[in-house]
Design a protein around this motif. Structure first.
Motif, PDB file in Angstrom:
ATOM      1  N   ASN A   1      -5.682  -1.569   1.698  1.00 32.49           N
ATOM      2  CA  ASN A   1      -6.220  -0.204   1.623  1.00 32.49           C
ATOM      3  C   ASN A   1      -6.409   0.433   2.994  1.00 32.49           C
ATOM      4  O   ASN A   1      -7.372   1.154   3.205  1.00 32.49           O
ATOM      5  CB  ASN A   1      -7.532  -0.210   0.840  1.00 32.49           C
ATOM      6  N   GLU A   2      -5.470   0.185   3.880  1.00 28.69           N
ATOM      7  CA  GLU A   2      -5.611   0.781   5.213  1.00 28.69           C
ATOM      8  C   GLU A   2      -5.605   2.302   5.159  1.00 28.69           C
ATOM      9  O   GLU A   2      -6.158   2.970   6.026  1.00 28.69           O
ATOM     10  CB  GLU A   2      -4.531   0.278   6.173  1.00 28.69           C
ATOM     11  N   GLY A   3      -5.013   2.886   4.131  1.00 29.40           N
ATOM     12  CA  GLY A   3      -4.971   4.340   3.989  1.00 29.40           C
ATOM     13  C   GLY A   3      -6.339   4.968   3.789  1.00 29.40           C
ATOM     14  O   GLY A   3      -6.492   6.180   3.915  1.00 29.40           O
ATOM     15  N   GLN A   4      -7.336   4.152   3.490  1.00 33.86           N
ATOM     16  CA  GLN A   4      -8.702   4.646   3.329  1.00 33.86           C
ATOM     17  C   GLN A   4      -9.523   4.502   4.615  1.00 33.86           C
ATOM     18  O   GLN A   4     -10.660   4.950   4.674  1.00 33.86           O
ATOM     19  CB  GLN A   4      -9.395   3.892   2.194  1.00 33.86           C
ATOM     20  N   SER A   5      -8.918   3.907   5.637  1.00 35.75           N
ATOM     21  CA  SER A   5      -9.619   3.690   6.899  1.00 35.75           C
ATOM     22  C   SER A   5      -9.556   4.952   7.758  1.00 35.75           C
ATOM     23  O   SER A   5      -8.485   5.501   8.002  1.00 35.75           O
ATOM     24  CB  SER A   5      -8.968   2.523   7.650  1.00 35.75           C
ATOM     25  N   GLU A   6     -10.715   5.376   8.214  1.00 41.00           N
ATOM     26  CA  GLU A   6     -10.778   6.565   9.068  1.00 41.00           C
ATOM     27  C   GLU A   6      -9.944   6.369  10.341  1.00 41.00           C
ATOM     28  O   GLU A   6      -9.256   7.280  10.790  1.00 41.00           O
ATOM     29  CB  GLU A   6     -12.234   6.863   9.422  1.00 41.00           C
TER      30      GLU A   6
ATOM     31  N   CYS B   1      -3.959  -1.285  10.372  1.00 38.11           N
ATOM     32  CA  CYS B   1      -3.111  -1.812   9.302  1.00 38.11           C
ATOM     33  C   CYS B   1      -3.121  -3.339   9.309  1.00 38.11           C
ATOM     34  O   CYS B   1      -3.294  -3.976   8.268  1.00 38.11           O
ATOM     35  CB  CYS B   1      -1.692  -1.275   9.469  1.00 38.11           C
TER      36      CYS B   1
ATOM     37  N   SER C   1       1.402   3.071   2.373  1.00 34.27           N
ATOM     38  CA  SER C   1       2.122   3.187   3.651  1.00 34.27           C
ATOM     39  C   SER C   1       3.420   2.383   3.669  1.00 34.27           C
ATOM     40  O   SER C   1       4.207   2.503   4.603  1.00 34.27           O
ATOM     41  CB  SER C   1       1.217   2.753   4.816  1.00 34.27           C
TER      42      SER C   1
ATOM     43  N   TYR D   1      -7.285   4.537  10.706  1.00 29.54           N
ATOM     44  CA  TYR D   1      -5.864   4.626  10.346  1.00 29.54           C
ATOM     45  C   TYR D   1      -5.454   6.086  10.127  1.00 29.54           C
ATOM     46  O   TYR D   1      -4.414   6.527  10.596  1.00 29.54           O
ATOM     47  CB  TYR D   1      -5.611   3.804   9.077  1.00 29.54           C
ATOM     48  N   ILE D   2      -6.298   6.828   9.439  1.00 26.06           N
ATOM     49  CA  ILE D   2      -5.988   8.225   9.118  1.00 26.06           C
ATOM     50  C   ILE D   2      -5.933   9.076  10.379  1.00 26.06           C
ATOM     51  O   ILE D   2      -5.039   9.918  10.525  1.00 26.06           O
ATOM     52  CB  ILE D   2      -7.022   8.786   8.125  1.00 26.06           C
TER      53      ILE D   2
ATOM     54  N   SER E   1       0.857  -1.188   0.000  1.00 25.90           N
ATOM     55  CA  SER E   1       0.000   0.000   0.000  1.00 25.90           C
ATOM     56  C   SER E   1       0.890   1.234   0.000  1.00 25.90           C
ATOM     57  O   SER E   1       2.122   1.134   0.044  1.00 25.90           O
ATOM     58  CB  SER E   1      -0.903   0.013   1.238  1.00 25.90           C
TER      59      SER E   1
ATOM     60  N   HIS F   1      -6.451  -4.766   8.049  1.00 24.92           N
ATOM     61  CA  HIS F   1      -6.542  -4.754   6.585  1.00 24.92           C
ATOM     62  C   HIS F   1      -5.629  -5.819   5.974  1.00 24.92           C
ATOM     63  O   HIS F   1      -6.015  -6.491   5.007  1.00 24.92           O
ATOM     64  CB  HIS F   1      -6.202  -3.367   6.038  1.00 24.92           C
TER      65      HIS F   1
END
Length: 129
Positions: free
Chosen positions: A81-86, A99, A55, A88-89, A53, A102
């Motif tokens: 797609n952990e970067g799309q998780s609220e 992370c 990250s 995670y963000i 990803s 996912h």
């Protein structure tokens, strides 16, 4: 100690004619040792799975690829797609959990795919470093 470890892997893993052995792989020390040992015991039906990803820095990705090549084990890269998780963000102390969640969801998908694409009933074992 080495013989005991390899014996435990042989006991836990799957022989070539009965399924596949997957390794959750990052290219770090722990997962590399596990990949090496599993590949020693099951050289024909072992596969490393790497979650990829935004990250994951490119230099870490290249290291993981080189380590897998050095070990002599096949590597499959799976998009996560952990970067799309609220969660995670927001990075409120739960980013590692998010992370890993996912990553293991992606690994479950790979395991299901490996089981479903067999002509005969086969098992899939996931090793983790």
């Amino acid at each position: 100690m080495r013989a005991r470890l390899l014996h435990r892997i042989a006991y836990a893993g799957i022989q070539q004619d009965k399924g596949n052995n997957l390794i959750a792989f990052s290219g770090g020390v722990d997962s590399s040792v596990v990949a090496y040992a599993v590949n020693l015991v099951f050289p024909h039906n072992s596969l490393c799975i790497l979650g990829r990803s935004a990250s994951l820095p490119n230099d870490q990705l290249e290291i993981a690829r080189k380590v897998a090549q050095y070990i002599g084990i096949n590597l499959t890269e799976v998009e996560t797609n952990e970067g799309q998780s609220e969660q995670y963000i927001k990075n409120e102390g739960m980013s590692c959990y998010s992370c890993k969640t996912h990553l293991y969801s992606a690994l479950n998908s790979v395991m299901t795919h490996a089981k479903d694409n067999q002509t005969a009933p086969r098992r899939v074992v996931l090793f983790n470093g």
